[in-house]
Design a protein around this motif. Sequence first.
Motif, PDB file in Angstrom:
ATOM      1  N   ASP A   4       0.744  -1.242   0.000  1.00 51.19           N
ATOM      2  CA  ASP A   4       0.000   0.000   0.000  1.00 51.19           C
ATOM      3  C   ASP A   4       0.784   1.309   0.000  1.00 51.19           C
ATOM      4  O   ASP A   4       0.172   2.374  -0.043  1.00 51.19           O
ATOM      5  CB  ASP A   4      -1.138   0.009   1.023  1.00 51.19           C
ATOM      6  N   LEU A   5       2.102   1.288   0.014  1.00 55.47           N
ATOM      7  CA  LEU A   5       2.869   2.528  -0.102  1.00 55.47           C
ATOM      8  C   LEU A   5       3.517   2.599  -1.487  1.00 55.47           C
ATOM      9  O   LEU A   5       4.372   1.783  -1.796  1.00 55.47           O
ATOM     10  CB  LEU A   5       3.988   2.587   0.945  1.00 55.47           C
ATOM     11  N   PRO A   6       3.086   3.534  -2.330  1.00 55.05           N
ATOM     12  CA  PRO A   6       3.664   3.582  -3.673  1.00 55.05           C
ATOM     13  C   PRO A   6       5.041   4.256  -3.695  1.00 55.05           C
ATOM     14  O   PRO A   6       5.318   5.118  -2.862  1.00 55.05           O
ATOM     15  CB  PRO A   6       2.650   4.413  -4.471  1.00 55.05           C
ATOM     16  N   GLY A   7       5.867   3.863  -4.624  1.00 52.17           N
ATOM     17  CA  GLY A   7       7.193   4.475  -4.754  1.00 52.17           C
ATOM     18  C   GLY A   7       7.796   4.255  -6.129  1.00 52.17           C
ATOM     19  O   GLY A   7       7.229   3.558  -6.973  1.00 52.17           O
ATOM     20  N   THR A   8       8.942   4.861  -6.343  1.00 56.96           N
ATOM     21  CA  THR A   8       9.663   4.736  -7.611  1.00 56.96           C
ATOM     22  C   THR A   8      11.145   4.538  -7.313  1.00 56.96           C
ATOM     23  O   THR A   8      11.678   5.197  -6.418  1.00 56.96           O
ATOM     24  CB  THR A   8       9.549   6.033  -8.453  1.00 56.96           C
ATOM     25  N   ALA A   9      11.776   3.669  -8.068  1.00 56.21           N
ATOM     26  CA  ALA A   9      13.230   3.482  -7.923  1.00 56.21           C
ATOM     27  C   ALA A   9      13.919   3.916  -9.211  1.00 56.21           C
ATOM     28  O   ALA A   9      13.570   3.457 -10.293  1.00 56.21           O
ATOM     29  CB  ALA A   9      13.547   2.020  -7.631  1.00 56.21           C
ATOM     30  N   VAL A  10      14.857   4.833  -9.068  1.00 60.04           N
ATOM     31  CA  VAL A  10      15.630   5.293 -10.226  1.00 60.04           C
ATOM     32  C   VAL A  10      17.101   5.364  -9.836  1.00 60.04           C
ATOM     33  O   VAL A  10      17.450   5.291  -8.657  1.00 60.04           O
ATOM     34  CB  VAL A  10      15.169   6.684 -10.727  1.00 60.04           C
ATOM     35  N   GLY A  11      17.944   5.527 -10.831  1.00 58.14           N
ATOM     36  CA  GLY A  11      19.357   5.726 -10.553  1.00 58.14           C
ATOM     37  C   GLY A  11      19.916   6.682 -11.586  1.00 58.14           C
ATOM     38  O   GLY A  11      19.382   6.795 -12.691  1.00 58.14           O
ATOM     39  N   ARG A  12      20.964   7.393 -11.194  1.00 60.40           N
ATOM     40  CA  ARG A  12      21.572   8.299 -12.166  1.00 60.40           C
ATOM     41  C   ARG A  12      22.756   7.606 -12.828  1.00 60.40           C
ATOM     42  O   ARG A  12      23.704   7.186 -12.165  1.00 60.40           O
ATOM     43  CB  ARG A  12      21.959   9.605 -11.492  1.00 60.40           C
ATOM     44  N   GLY A  13      22.636   7.475 -14.134  1.00 58.74           N
ATOM     45  CA  GLY A  13      23.669   6.811 -14.911  1.00 58.74           C
ATOM     46  C   GLY A  13      23.749   7.448 -16.285  1.00 58.74           C
ATOM     47  O   GLY A  13      23.357   8.604 -16.452  1.00 58.74           O
ATOM     48  N   VAL A  14      24.223   6.679 -17.277  1.00 57.46           N
ATOM     49  CA  VAL A  14      24.349   7.232 -18.632  1.00 57.46           C
ATOM     50  C   VAL A  14      23.390   6.472 -19.544  1.00 57.46           C
ATOM     51  O   VAL A  14      23.511   5.268 -19.720  1.00 57.46           O
ATOM     52  CB  VAL A  14      25.793   7.117 -19.153  1.00 57.46           C
ATOM     53  N   ALA A  15      22.423   7.200 -20.115  1.00 59.22           N
ATOM     54  CA  ALA A  15      21.403   6.552 -20.943  1.00 59.22           C
ATOM     55  C   ALA A  15      21.999   5.975 -22.219  1.00 59.22           C
ATOM     56  O   ALA A  15      21.591   4.924 -22.680  1.00 59.22           O
ATOM     57  CB  ALA A  15      20.291   7.545 -21.280  1.00 59.22           C
ATOM     58  N   ASP A  16      22.968   6.661 -22.798  1.00 56.41           N
ATOM     59  CA  ASP A  16      23.489   6.233 -24.091  1.00 56.41           C
ATOM     60  C   ASP A  16      24.959   6.596 -24.221  1.00 56.41           C
ATOM     61  O   ASP A  16      25.332   7.745 -24.034  1.00 56.41           O
ATOM     62  CB  ASP A  16      22.679   6.922 -25.200  1.00 56.41           C
ATOM     63  N   GLY A  17      25.785   5.617 -24.519  1.00 60.75           N
ATOM     64  CA  GLY A  17      27.206   5.869 -24.763  1.00 60.75           C
ATOM     65  C   GLY A  17      28.030   5.834 -23.493  1.00 60.75           C
ATOM     66  O   GLY A  17      27.514   5.576 -22.407  1.00 60.75           O
ATOM     67  N   PRO A  18      29.334   6.075 -23.639  1.00 61.06           N
ATOM     68  CA  PRO A  18      30.246   5.983 -22.489  1.00 61.06           C
ATOM     69  C   PRO A  18      30.111   7.191 -21.559  1.00 61.06           C
ATOM     70  O   PRO A  18      29.501   8.189 -21.918  1.00 61.06           O
ATOM     71  CB  PRO A  18      31.629   5.972 -23.143  1.00 61.06           C
ATOM     72  N   MET A  19      30.680   7.065 -20.366  1.00 54.64           N
ATOM     73  CA  MET A  19      30.675   8.199 -19.434  1.00 54.64           C
ATOM     74  C   MET A  19      31.556   9.306 -19.991  1.00 54.64           C
ATOM     75  O   MET A  19      32.608   9.033 -20.549  1.00 54.64           O
ATOM     76  CB  MET A  19      31.283   7.775 -18.102  1.00 54.64           C
ATOM     77  N   LYS A  20      31.096  10.529 -19.824  1.00 53.63           N
ATOM     78  CA  LYS A  20      31.935  11.659 -20.249  1.00 53.63           C
ATOM     79  C   LYS A  20      32.025  12.641 -19.106  1.00 53.63           C
ATOM     80  O   LYS A  20      31.027  12.905 -18.429  1.00 53.63           O
ATOM     81  CB  LYS A  20      31.307  12.361 -21.458  1.00 53.63           C
ATOM     82  N   GLU A  21      33.210  13.150 -18.936  1.00 53.00           N
ATOM     83  CA  GLU A  21      33.373  14.106 -17.837  1.00 53.00           C
ATOM     84  C   GLU A  21      32.589  15.376 -18.104  1.00 53.00           C
ATOM     85  O   GLU A  21      32.460  15.822 -19.239  1.00 53.00           O
ATOM     86  CB  GLU A  21      34.853  14.431 -17.670  1.00 53.00           C
TER      87      GLU A  21
END
Length: 890
Positions: free
Chosen positions: A432-449
């Motif tokens: 009965d308690l709604p929530g969302t799980a997300v994370g911060r990452g890179v949607a497309d391609g390699p990590m860039k500074e």
Amino acid sequence: MKPPIVLPESVPMMRSHLAVLLCFALLAGQTQGAAAQVVSGRVHAAPVVSGAAGAAVRPVNLTSGLNITGSQLTPLAGVLPNAGVLPTVSALPSVQAQAQVLQAQPAAAAVPAAAASPIQVLPASQQIAPKAAPSAASEAPGAAVQAVHPAAAQTDEAQAVQAETKGRGLLAALMRALRGEKTAELFQGGRRGQGFVPTAEPTEVDGVQLDPKPTLPQASTALSRASLPGRRQSLLSRLFGRSQAESIDLPGAPQDVAGIEAALRKFVSENPAQFGGISVDSLYTVMAKKVAGKAGLADVVYVSFRQQHNAVPIEGSDLTFTVKLFNGRTTIVHTAAQLYQDVTVDTDGKLSETDVLAKAASRLGNLPNAAEDLLDLGSKIMHLGGQWRAVSLRMSKALSLVVAVDLNTGEAFAWDPRMHVETEPAKQAPVDLPGTAVGRGVADGPMKEGVEPDVLPLGHVEIKTDDGKTYYADAEGKFTVQGEGDKPVTLSVRLNGKFARVNDRSGQALVVTVVAKPGEELRVVFNPAGAAETALAQVNAYAHVTRIHDWLLEQGIDLEAFKRPLPIVTNIDDECNAYYTPYNPSLNFFKSSERCANSSYNDVIYHEYGHYVDDKAHGGIPNGGLSEGWGDIFSMLLTKQPVLGRGFLKGQAQDYIRHGENTYQYHSSDEVHDQGQAWGGFGWKLRKALVASLGEAEGAALASALVVPVMLASVRDIPKAIEAVLMRDVDQDGETPHFKEIAAAAKAHGITVKKPKPGLSEPLVTVDGDGPMGQMVRAIARTARALANVSRTQVRAVSTAASAKGMTLAAAPAKEIPADAQVKAKVPFTAGALIRGQVRREIQRFCDYHGLQYELKEYKGLLESDFLLTVEGPYSTLKQLTDWLQSLAN
Ligand SMILES: [Zn+2]
């Protein structure tokens, strides 16, 4: 004995080139035996340190190793005295002669040229240990071959080849070489690696010498046949009255998987001649899956059977059917078989359980606690050591090795690791308690500074509450947990879910703890602030593995293995690669370095996931080249662009690994990553053509629908996979509406597809390079390269005395190695017969002048010599020498 090559009259140009090559070979005039010639410097080089660690076990890599160019090493300071300088490339005229030969051959351009080889200083953990280190006793020529040879069997082969060479004469030997039967390779990291660091299969794990994996002999019934529906009949079938065979409809037109499977069994039993008389009772079902029709294609059912004998499976046998459901008809459009008739081994065996354990334990180096450690994987019939055997298959949990004990003879075979680390997901609970799980990452391609991370949904993530309950988010990361009155609930969330489980090696594994109160929207955010590489890598791994899992389900790929979380190891302290472990499913990604990006990003993750699916769909990866291509296709279809491994290589003009627009020409004996380019390139070009004619959305959907479910067709190589795409395109009239696009995409990679006609037809797909002309072109190019070239140069600095500054080479990045650091390098290379003498003399002269300790072993073949140079001295001087060798190879 094969018949000599007969030159077609229609190819005078080829003949003249062959004549040139014959002259080269005669000039070289080498018919020596296999004895190695050893040239040593003042002091015999001490045995090369074989390293505590053997080659790491990385069975299925992203690349065959990465090309770390010599230019990234420190430029040499100062100029050496003239007499100690090596000649320029042009001072070795025959290198130019070689170039001219190649230039004079337009056809050679179609053959990938031997790539320049890298110079790489390997850290200690990556040292590739020779099976046996050279010892003092090994200085005798015959023994020397043994000492550096990766496998004794190859030495025998080399000797046999050269003995035969002697006996049959120069011309016969050249013919042999032209046919591609090269002399055996003497060093690790043979030609296939094209100069990349080899990632050969391990030959030893924890002191246990490994056997080759089980192989397959010639099948007694090998079949690959399309049988298309349609009203038209060919002239031939009309003449021979085969009209009844124009399509094979299953009686009663079953529509469900179980009904089709039963009908197929009946079909096999009623047509024994087609299947080599195999009893239908000896077949068990490996897979039976329906892929719902999409993008205008009909529903398809893929069924795959395997043989068994006395209820013991015969590994490697198969019988597969592709069945289409057209408006109430159930039609077999394709049949493939690999069946074995005379497998009559005694499956009862003489060995008791105790005997089996004893044999297995002894094979694994007197494994302690064998009864507890060895997991029983059941009895199987496998082709090991050149014959079929009934074996008891066991896996050592301690060593991660599989061992097969012959139930009749007690012989034991050990190979590659397996591990079964799988858990059952916990049950869903009320909410009965709604929530969302997300994370911060890179949607497309390699990590860039300096680039703000994206917010990615963490689908199917596992949520544990402090009262011991477990919940799962949905595909979008939405979840609901159960509360009690006003009591707050504490949630603990890791990057662990139904389909992916991140196991981080950075020491900074992400965990989120949230206290939830009724009435509040819960938000679980991984990596809320950071752009830290270690955090991005973990979020990327979880989010992209989950994404490709869900996407494959949408495409109709629904495997049992998909129901369990796949372990993903992130931030491994290594660089420039990624890998999947067959049998022991896990994806593995490396940290970033000066040379490469952190490999945990979508292009690379999708590629490695391709291996996982391929492995799990077939109970073992059927074909290495196809498997490489699968990963690339998944990556290109999901990222909607053709570049694989964008931004992977830092500071290089070409910063990616492979490209869907490649022009590679398929050949079944090429290195697996090369071969994979044909399947990846086919997939991308097909998508591009369909998008051009149907628009982005419809074209992309059709490309996926044509290509992706071929994973379930259990094909054995890339041409067969293309044939399976064609079968997916067949409609109820026996037409292939997208034949033009399919054929063009295949042709771009040297594979010809015939337009199928209603009725039976034998293989519709052929490899251009497999014809006599293609083989000759390849043989000539190969021979020209071998005659006057230095190739496969690899520098392995395997040991070093600490320098004056106390720095060890193994730990230092290449550019920080002091010029005066004492380095010992092991350099295998190959030089063609026309220049080997000069190369040998130059090395001797240079080493003597500089007072280097060295040992140069030469293994003479007819067309080329394999050399092994072991040399010790100041880094800058060795660099001079290896750069020179490298310049010859270039
Ligand atoms: Zn791969």
